[in-house]
Design a protein around this motif. Sequence first.
Motif, short mmCIF file in Angstrom:
data_model
loop_
_atom_site.label_atom_id
_atom_site.label_comp_id
_atom_site.label_asym_id
_atom_site.label_seq_id
_atom_site.Cartn_x
_atom_site.Cartn_y
_atom_site.Cartn_z
N ALA A 150 42.51 48.87 29.38
CA ALA A 150 43.59 48.25 30.16
C ALA A 150 43.53 46.72 30.05
O ALA A 150 43.61 46.00 31.05
CB ALA A 150 43.52 48.69 31.61
N TYR A 151 43.42 46.23 28.81
CA TYR A 151 43.25 44.79 28.62
C TYR A 151 44.52 44.00 28.95
O TYR A 151 44.43 42.88 29.49
CB TYR A 151 42.82 44.50 27.18
N PHE A 152 45.69 44.57 28.64
CA PHE A 152 46.93 43.84 28.96
C PHE A 152 47.12 43.68 30.46
O PHE A 152 47.40 42.56 30.94
CB PHE A 152 48.13 44.53 28.33
N PRO A 153 46.99 44.75 31.28
CA PRO A 153 47.07 44.54 32.73
C PRO A 153 46.04 43.56 33.25
O PRO A 153 46.32 42.77 34.17
CB PRO A 153 46.83 45.95 33.30
N LYS A 154 44.83 43.56 32.66
CA LYS A 154 43.81 42.61 33.10
C LYS A 154 44.22 41.17 32.79
O LYS A 154 43.99 40.27 33.60
CB LYS A 154 42.48 42.93 32.43
N LEU A 155 44.83 40.97 31.61
CA LEU A 155 45.31 39.63 31.27
C LEU A 155 46.37 39.16 32.25
O LEU A 155 46.38 38.00 32.68
CB LEU A 155 45.87 39.64 29.84
N VAL A 156 47.27 40.08 32.63
CA VAL A 156 48.32 39.74 33.59
C VAL A 156 47.71 39.41 34.95
O VAL A 156 48.14 38.48 35.63
CB VAL A 156 49.32 40.91 33.71
N VAL A 157 46.69 40.17 35.37
CA VAL A 157 46.03 39.92 36.65
C VAL A 157 45.40 38.53 36.67
O VAL A 157 45.57 37.77 37.63
CB VAL A 157 44.97 41.01 36.92
N VAL A 158 44.67 38.19 35.61
CA VAL A 158 44.02 36.87 35.55
C VAL A 158 45.06 35.76 35.57
O VAL A 158 44.93 34.76 36.29
CB VAL A 158 43.14 36.76 34.29
N LEU A 159 46.13 35.93 34.77
CA LEU A 159 47.18 34.91 34.73
C LEU A 159 47.87 34.79 36.08
O LEU A 159 48.12 33.68 36.57
CB LEU A 159 48.21 35.28 33.65
N GLY A 160 48.15 35.93 36.71
CA GLY A 160 48.82 35.90 38.01
C GLY A 160 47.98 35.25 39.09
O GLY A 160 48.48 34.43 39.87
N LEU A 161 46.70 35.60 39.16
CA LEU A 161 45.82 34.99 40.15
C LEU A 161 45.71 33.48 39.93
O LEU A 161 45.73 32.69 40.88
CB LEU A 161 44.42 35.62 40.08
N THR A 162 45.60 33.08 38.66
CA THR A 162 45.48 31.66 38.34
C THR A 162 46.73 30.90 38.77
O THR A 162 46.64 29.83 39.40
CB THR A 162 45.25 31.46 36.83
N VAL A 163 47.90 31.43 38.45
CA VAL A 163 49.16 30.77 38.82
C VAL A 163 49.30 30.71 40.34
O VAL A 163 49.73 29.69 40.91
CB VAL A 163 50.35 31.50 38.19
N ALA A 164 48.94 31.80 41.03
CA ALA A 164 49.07 31.84 42.49
C ALA A 164 48.19 30.79 43.15
O ALA A 164 48.64 30.04 44.04
CB ALA A 164 48.72 33.23 43.01
N VAL A 165 46.93 30.71 42.73
CA VAL A 165 46.01 29.74 43.34
C VAL A 165 46.42 28.31 43.00
O VAL A 165 46.41 27.43 43.88
CB VAL A 165 44.57 30.02 42.87
N LEU A 166 46.80 28.08 41.75
CA LEU A 166 47.23 26.73 41.37
C LEU A 166 48.49 26.31 42.12
O LEU A 166 48.65 25.13 42.46
CB LEU A 166 47.46 26.66 39.86
N SER A 167 49.39 27.25 42.36
CA SER A 167 50.61 26.91 43.09
C SER A 167 50.29 26.47 44.51
O SER A 167 50.93 25.56 45.06
CB SER A 167 51.57 28.10 43.10
N ILE A 168 49.27 27.12 45.13
CA ILE A 168 48.86 26.70 46.47
C ILE A 168 48.23 25.31 46.42
O ILE A 168 48.45 24.47 47.30
CB ILE A 168 47.87 27.71 47.06
N LEU A 169 47.43 25.06 45.38
CA LEU A 169 46.74 23.77 45.26
C LEU A 169 47.67 22.64 44.84
O LEU A 169 47.30 21.47 44.95
CB LEU A 169 45.59 23.89 44.26
N MET A 170 48.86 22.99 44.35
CA MET A 170 49.76 21.94 43.86
C MET A 170 50.31 21.06 44.98
O MET A 170 50.60 19.89 44.76
CB MET A 170 50.91 22.56 43.07
N LEU A 171 50.46 21.62 46.19
CA LEU A 171 50.98 20.79 47.28
C LEU A 171 49.99 19.71 47.68
O LEU A 171 50.37 18.54 47.81
CB LEU A 171 51.34 21.68 48.48
N PRO A 172 48.68 20.03 47.87
CA PRO A 172 47.72 18.94 48.07
C PRO A 172 47.69 17.96 46.89
O PRO A 172 47.53 16.75 47.09
CB PRO A 172 46.38 19.68 48.21
N ALA A 173 47.82 18.49 45.66
CA ALA A 173 47.85 17.61 44.49
C ALA A 173 49.08 16.71 44.52
O ALA A 173 49.01 15.54 44.11
CB ALA A 173 47.84 18.45 43.20
N ASP A 174 50.19 17.25 45.01
CA ASP A 174 51.41 16.45 45.13
C ASP A 174 51.21 15.30 46.12
O ASP A 174 51.65 14.17 45.89
CB ASP A 174 52.56 17.36 45.59
#
Length: 511
Positions: A39-63
């Motif tokens: 299940a490598y493709f779902p795992k890639l999507v999970v890692v990408l999704g978690l990364t985007v979600a966390v970075l989106s939260i951190l972007m407001l302090p970065a802003d």
Amino acid sequence: MGDFNLALVIVAVVVSVLVLLVSVYLLVNYQHPDDVNQAYFPKLVVVLGLTVAVLSILMLPADVANRQACRKAVYNGACNLTLPMRTLWLVVYIVDAVLVFLVIPFAMFYYEGDQDKSVGKRLKTALIWVVASAVVCGLVLGILYALVGKVDFTVRHLSSSVETFPNSFSGFSSGQPCISGSLPRACAASTAQASSLTTWTMRATFPEYVVALTTIVGSVLFTIFGGVGIACLPLGLIFSFVRRPKAVITRSQYIKEATELGKKARELKKAAEALHQEERSGNKGRKWRKNVKAVEKELLLLEDDMKALEEMYPQGEQAEATWAFTVLGYIGKLIFGVVGLIISIAWVAHIIIYLLVDPPLSSFLNEVFIKLDGVWGLLGTAAFAFFCFYLLIAVIAGEMMLGLKLVFITIHPMKWGGTLMNSFLFNVGLILLCSISVIQFCATAFAYYAQATAAQEIFGHTLQSLRGIKYLYKYNVFQYGFVALAILTLFYYAIFGWRKRKPTGRFQLSN
């Protein structure tokens, strides 16, 4: 100034790499043994999704930090901001929407496809479903954008008559600030009547409109799950301590309880086999789906009972040490529950006194963050990021509670070393969908602290002025719903939270 900007870029790069590594760590440790080395493709999507979600939260302090990089500039053009935050916001949230509505559904359809079919057929089936969904979403977005994709800004039209330029400015004072002497202490433009208010209409960009509609969908889920979770997250931990096992049970008690659990397990196995037979016969109606969810719920509760029984009767050579760690674990839950309750109360109080009361009674947490920044440059920003993350965790807690109590949504629990990829994908999709609303909510709740940022421009002005959507923000619909659900959940826990759970027995097999 340049050194500050360079440091900000370095921090952004380092944090992005760390977030990626943490996402991989969570995937490796939460994944089910059945999904190891596949299940490598779902795992890639999970890692990408978690990364985007966390970075989106951190972007407001970065802003906020990005804005502070030029806080000493005489005018805006005197300093080129290192991070193009407006562009980054749109890119991140367009990626967010693509992941939620296209990539994650495709990965789930593929993962949950019939294992007896070939890889090509499973890909084809998943692709058909996703393409159909994309066409429908594209048509809806296109039609809505064409019809109501405009921004209505309310502005006051000011005008003044022409006067001869004075030869001397000696006659001006606080009592006579204007050229004309007919209206003391008032210039012609400042005496405009209420009728001078007018609406300035312009079309929003398509990326901003996609972000806006995604935010609305996420805001509905955020209001429900977040409102429930902001209360059940800390109270659940506290009442877990209240209902903790007080002492180790005897062997005879252990055998009695284990026998009852074994009986319950056989009943669930029988129910699951009957549902499987109904599925094979094609009888997959509304009652069947309801029973499947009920059996899933009972299975999760049975697993919790088994875990609780093992806690009350530790076995093996290290039984005493195991019991000691169990006691320490419940003490930790109490501590985190109390701290979380304080944060939850601060959140609800801030929403009421800053957002729901007009004019605001106080800027409250905004002032706290500003004072913390005065102590150390990034302390307020770190506290700000923590409050945003807490909201996101509350959303997940609320979703799990409603899934178990009401059984109106599919339950996808996250378990250490036992999470299947479809559950991982579902929860990542939920986090991504709600992360946009969390940021929008934080940008509104902390508007004083996050003023003059790119997020404030997108979420505080454009989004709240979109035609047809602005009334949801004008009348604080989401904030009132959030607070109401938080209070209802508080009453629920006050009445029922201390009780021990009993089996529901909701599933009834079809004849």
